[in-house]
Motif scaffolding. Structure first.
Motif, mmCIF file in Angstrom:
data_model
loop_
_atom_site.group_PDB
_atom_site.id
_atom_site.type_symbol
_atom_site.label_atom_id
_atom_site.label_comp_id
_atom_site.label_asym_id
_atom_site.label_seq_id
_atom_site.Cartn_x
_atom_site.Cartn_y
_atom_site.Cartn_z
ATOM 1 N N ASN A 53 31.880 -25.242 -21.633
ATOM 2 C CA ASN A 53 32.349 -23.877 -21.850
ATOM 3 C C ASN A 53 32.274 -23.135 -20.521
ATOM 4 N N PRO A 54 33.418 -22.911 -19.849
ATOM 5 C CA PRO A 54 33.402 -22.247 -18.533
ATOM 6 C C PRO A 54 32.756 -20.862 -18.569
ATOM 7 N N GLN A 55 32.984 -20.143 -19.649
ATOM 8 C CA GLN A 55 32.405 -18.802 -19.761
ATOM 9 C C GLN A 55 30.885 -18.868 -19.808
ATOM 10 N N ALA A 56 30.358 -19.791 -20.596
ATOM 11 C CA ALA A 56 28.904 -19.942 -20.683
ATOM 12 C C ALA A 56 28.323 -20.349 -19.338
ATOM 13 N N GLY A 57 28.990 -21.290 -18.661
ATOM 14 C CA GLY A 57 28.493 -21.729 -17.357
ATOM 15 C C GLY A 57 28.446 -20.602 -16.350
ATOM 16 N N MET A 58 29.473 -19.760 -16.328
ATOM 17 C CA MET A 58 29.536 -18.663 -15.366
ATOM 18 C C MET A 58 28.489 -17.596 -15.681
ATOM 19 N N VAL A 59 28.401 -17.186 -16.948
ATOM 20 C CA VAL A 59 27.475 -16.116 -17.322
ATOM 21 C C VAL A 59 26.030 -16.557 -17.138
ATOM 22 N N ILE A 60 25.713 -17.776 -17.558
ATOM 23 C CA ILE A 60 24.331 -18.246 -17.467
ATOM 24 C C ILE A 60 23.936 -18.458 -16.012
ATOM 25 N N HIS A 61 24.752 -19.180 -15.262
ATOM 26 C CA HIS A 61 24.368 -19.548 -13.896
ATOM 27 C C HIS A 61 24.414 -18.373 -12.931
ATOM 28 N N ARG A 62 25.380 -17.487 -13.082
ATOM 29 C CA ARG A 62 25.553 -16.412 -12.110
ATOM 30 C C ARG A 62 24.793 -15.137 -12.465
ATOM 31 N N ILE A 63 24.498 -14.933 -13.757
ATOM 32 C CA ILE A 63 23.908 -13.654 -14.166
ATOM 33 C C ILE A 63 22.535 -13.836 -14.813
ATOM 34 N N ARG A 64 22.476 -14.570 -15.902
ATOM 35 C CA ARG A 64 21.253 -14.578 -16.702
ATOM 36 C C ARG A 64 20.171 -15.500 -16.162
ATOM 37 N N LEU A 65 20.530 -16.667 -15.655
ATOM 38 C CA LEU A 65 19.511 -17.586 -15.143
ATOM 39 C C LEU A 65 18.789 -17.018 -13.916
ATOM 40 N N PRO A 66 19.501 -16.432 -12.939
ATOM 41 C CA PRO A 66 18.770 -15.815 -11.809
ATOM 42 C C PRO A 66 17.816 -14.716 -12.245
ATOM 43 N N ARG A 67 18.222 -13.917 -13.222
ATOM 44 C CA ARG A 67 17.338 -12.859 -13.713
ATOM 45 C C ARG A 67 16.103 -13.459 -14.381
ATOM 46 N N THR A 68 16.318 -14.505 -15.163
ATOM 47 C CA THR A 68 15.193 -15.138 -15.862
ATOM 48 C C THR A 68 14.226 -15.767 -14.880
ATOM 49 N N VAL A 69 14.747 -16.476 -13.889
ATOM 50 C CA VAL A 69 13.891 -17.103 -12.876
ATOM 51 C C VAL A 69 13.109 -16.037 -12.105
ATOM 52 N N THR A 70 13.791 -14.946 -11.756
ATOM 53 C CA THR A 70 13.123 -13.856 -11.035
ATOM 54 C C THR A 70 12.010 -13.249 -11.872
ATOM 55 N N ALA A 71 12.292 -12.992 -13.147
ATOM 56 C CA ALA A 71 11.296 -12.371 -14.021
ATOM 57 C C ALA A 71 10.072 -13.261 -14.188
ATOM 58 N N ILE A 72 10.293 -14.537 -14.459
ATOM 59 C CA ILE A 72 9.168 -15.457 -14.663
ATOM 60 C C ILE A 72 8.375 -15.621 -13.371
ATOM 61 N N GLY A 73 9.076 -15.780 -12.248
ATOM 62 C CA GLY A 73 8.388 -15.953 -10.969
ATOM 63 C C GLY A 73 7.562 -14.749 -10.585
ATOM 64 N N VAL A 74 8.122 -13.559 -10.755
ATOM 65 C CA VAL A 74 7.387 -12.334 -10.425
ATOM 66 C C VAL A 74 6.172 -12.183 -11.341
ATOM 67 N N GLY A 75 6.349 -12.490 -12.621
ATOM 68 C CA GLY A 75 5.221 -12.409 -13.544
ATOM 69 C C GLY A 75 4.091 -13.352 -13.167
ATOM 70 N N LEU A 76 4.443 -14.587 -12.798
ATOM 71 C CA LEU A 76 3.430 -15.555 -12.367
ATOM 72 C C LEU A 76 2.691 -15.060 -11.124
ATOM 73 N N CYS A 77 3.443 -14.539 -10.171
ATOM 74 C CA CYS A 77 2.836 -14.070 -8.915
ATOM 75 C C CYS A 77 1.937 -12.867 -9.149
#
Length: 235
Positions: A53-77
């Motif tokens: 699903n191109p739409q899912a790939g674009m939204v997840i990889h470009r928008i939601r996954l970076p936000r999730t990684v940032t949130a989890i990483g900042v919380g851990l730190c």
């Protein structure tokens, strides 16, 4: 080899694994929700680059996954920083914000944004430099007889933090309005518009620094017993 051993009770390991699994699950659930909703399977396929699903790939990889990684990483730190400062200061109030480290980091970041209109990487480096400088000043002023920590470290940190807070306010009031707004958003913290440009430095900090804290866990625990006891036990 013994120096590299990470001390951990079985219960601690189990709790840690459960918390990591819960965090990962909540991250996936967060990426499912939004203006465009996706199923659990679509999110997992997009995360691993297997989505048809191109739409899912674009939204997840470009928008939601970076936000999730940032949130989890900042919380851990943030969690690791709080635990570390409590051990160093031997005080439950010894968090980075109480002893001036956070305010010093904010000063470095605000100055970099307002005076130089810097990007995320330069701002992060300036924040680290400001925090380390503030910590060095607080430590130097709180040392007496070669010993630091306890309430003296807390009180000196509160004083230095108040002074740096005033500097931050002055920079925000005297700086360009757009840059001041950008700096204020940085101070408040937001996951809006977070990209891989923000997520990668956070992930690098987690990968590089958290293992160091885990290895030094026993030493940090001994520091809570006081400088004299810790020194006698080899720290």
């Amino acid at each position: 080899m013994n120096a590299l051993r990470i001390p951990a009770a079985p219960r601690t390991v189990v709790v840690g694994i459960v918390l990591l699994a819960t965090t990962a699950l909540l991250g996936v659930l967060a990426m499912q929700t939004g203006t465009i909703s996706f199923s659990f399977r679509e999110v997992m396929a997009a995360v691993f680059g297997l989505s048809d699903n191109p739409q899912a790939g674009m939204v997840i990889h470009r928008i939601r996954l970076p936000r999730t990684v940032t949130a989890i990483g900042v919380g851990l730190c943030l969690g690791a920083a709080g635990a570390t400062f409590q051990s160093i200061s031997r005080n439950a109030l010894g968090s980075p914000d109480i002893i001036g480290f956070t305010t010093g980091a904010a000063t470095g970041a605000v100055a970099q944004i307002i005076l130089f209109n810097a990007g995320p990487a330069a701002t992060a480096l300036a924040a680290i430099a400001g925090g380390l400088l503030a910590a060095a000043v607080v430590y130097a002023l709180s040392v007496r007889g070669g010993v630091s920590g306890g309430y003296r470290l807390i009180l000196v940190g509160i004083g230095i933090g108040a002074m740096l807070g005033a500097v931050n306010t002055l920079l925000l009031l005297k700086g360009n309005e757009d840059l001041a707004l950008q700096a204020q958003m940085w101070l408040s913290g937001s996951l809006a518009a977070r990209t891989w440009e923000h997520a990668v430095p956070v992930a690098a900090a987690v990968v590089l620094l958290l293992p160091v804290l885990l290895v030094q866990g026993r030493s940090l625990g001994l520091l809570e017993m006081g400088d004299d006891v810790a020194r006698a036990l080899g720290v």
